[in-house]
Design a protein around this motif. Structure first.
Motif, PDB file in Angstrom:
ATOM      1  N   ARG A 112      30.539 -33.092 -99.665  1.00 23.38           N
ATOM      2  CA  ARG A 112      31.085 -33.392-100.331  1.00 23.38           C
ATOM      3  C   ARG A 112      31.345 -34.671-100.285  1.00 23.38           C
ATOM      4  O   ARG A 112      32.973 -35.530 -99.840  1.00 23.38           O
ATOM      5  N   LEU A 275      41.532 -27.489-102.719  1.00 18.59           N
ATOM      6  CA  LEU A 275      40.822 -28.737-103.651  1.00 18.59           C
ATOM      7  C   LEU A 275      39.981 -30.022-103.231  1.00 18.59           C
ATOM      8  O   LEU A 275      39.067 -29.503-103.598  1.00 18.59           O
ATOM      9  N   GLN A 281      33.756 -27.122-105.504  1.00 16.00           N
ATOM     10  CA  GLN A 281      34.781 -27.592-106.958  1.00 16.00           C
ATOM     11  C   GLN A 281      35.330 -26.356-107.405  1.00 16.00           C
ATOM     12  O   GLN A 281      35.265 -26.222-108.163  1.00 16.00           O
ATOM     13  N   SER A 284      40.909 -24.642-108.382  1.00 17.99           N
ATOM     14  CA  SER A 284      41.812 -25.299-109.444  1.00 17.99           C
ATOM     15  C   SER A 284      43.001 -25.084-109.435  1.00 17.99           C
ATOM     16  O   SER A 284      43.549 -23.975-108.872  1.00 17.99           O
TER      17      SER A 284
END
Length: 315
Positions: A112, A275, A281, A284
């Motif tokens: 990421r 997270l 993603q 949360s």
């Protein structure tokens, strides 16, 4: 089994790459002898390419599997190290743990990230370049889910191999669509770099479309190999047949469904550390606790080891 060359590296790999992540502590947590037996069975059936990483904690079953094996096996590993010193330690630790004098491919582990990863981890990249000169690393790579990082890799001379996420529905791709990632992969191929693919089954979400999902990735120009995680003999048998273009019997007729799920324990304190670790993603915070979007979760297990409360479990 069909073999292909990884760009200009001179490294030839089987089209089926054994992804070692799922058998390790982050997922199935197979006992070392059991994992080693499965790996040995794969290499005895012409799979010569193994993909692992520092974070996966799977060096022991690889070493055990290859004890006494005298044919060439290609091993790719990776580290999220961001400095010269940390990357140097990661590579030397891998060499010692695997009992090898060199690692074939060593990646910047950068699931990421943005295209700036090459500047942000300049020290780590320089280390891999230096170790390549010394013969301790044969090829330098990047492993990523991000379209822009793949595009940028095509322009970075010191990157020999790219390991991107790609699947027919776009699960896990960051910063673009399937079409965008295919375009980025094409640029990498045109630049003469080696490419092998991850998450062809979207972390297991596409297991019901097994053949079409694999065929989609296998047909992409430039992709020499597809990394597939396996944790039992039946999975290995089916994948070997598919990659050898042999019908796997009635297995495809069964309505297979993903049988793993990421769960959050009630004692989660909602610190949010997980997270940042999630490459897709899928996590949360809700009412002070972590919450999982199971449609987005790739079941990679990257969140598990960073949780200070050990509140995340793949079951």
């Amino acid at each position: 089994m069909k073999k292909g060359m990884l760009g200009k590296t001179g490294i030839e790999v089987s089209e089926l790459c054994f992804g070692i992540l799922p058998m390790g502590p982050l997922q199935a947590n197979l006992p070392v002898p059991e994992g080693a037996k499965l790996i040995r069975s794969a290499v005895e059936q012409d799979v010569n390419f193994l993909d692992t990483a520092e974070a996966y904690q799977t060096y022991p079953p690889i070493r055990a599997a290859l004890e006494g094996w005298d044919k060439e096996i290609i091993i790719a590993s990776k580290s999220a190290a961001d400095t010269y010193e940390k990357m140097e330690k990661a590579v030397y630790d891998a060499l010692e743990a695997l009992g090898r004098s060199y690692i074939d491919i060593f990646h910047l582990h950068a699931a990421r990230v943005e295209a700036s990863v090459f500047e942000e981890r300049q020290g780590a990249l320089q280390c891999l370049k230096d170790l390549r000169k010394k013969g301790l690393v044969r090829a330098v790579g990047i492993s990523t889910h991000a379209v822009e990082a793949v595009e940028r890799a095509a322009q970075v001379d010191d990157i020999d191999v790219v390991f991107p996420i790609i699947n027919q529905t776009g699960l896990g791709i960051i910063g673009g669509s399937v079409t965008d990632m295919l375009s980025a992969i094409a640029k990498v191929h045109q630049a003469g770099k080696g490419i092998y693919a991850m998450k062809a089954l979207g972390g297991g979400h596409l297991i019901g479309q097994l053949k079409s999902a694999f065929d989609f990735v296998r047909d992409i120009p430039g992709i020499a190999s597809v990394a597939v995680g396996m944790v039992n003999a039946k999975e290995l048998e089916v994948n070997l047949k598919l990659f050898n273009n042999v019908a796997p019997g009635d297995w495809l007729a069964v309505d297979h469904k993903i049988n793993k799920k990421l769960l959050v324990a009630s004692f989660c304190k909602g610190c949010g550390t997980c997270l940042d670790a999630c490459p897709n993603q899928a996590l949360s915070l809700h009412d002070g606790k972590a919450e999982v979007n199971h449609q987005l979760c790739l079941l990679c297990g990257y969140c598990n080891p960073v949780c200070p409360e050990f509140a995340l479990r793949l079951v």
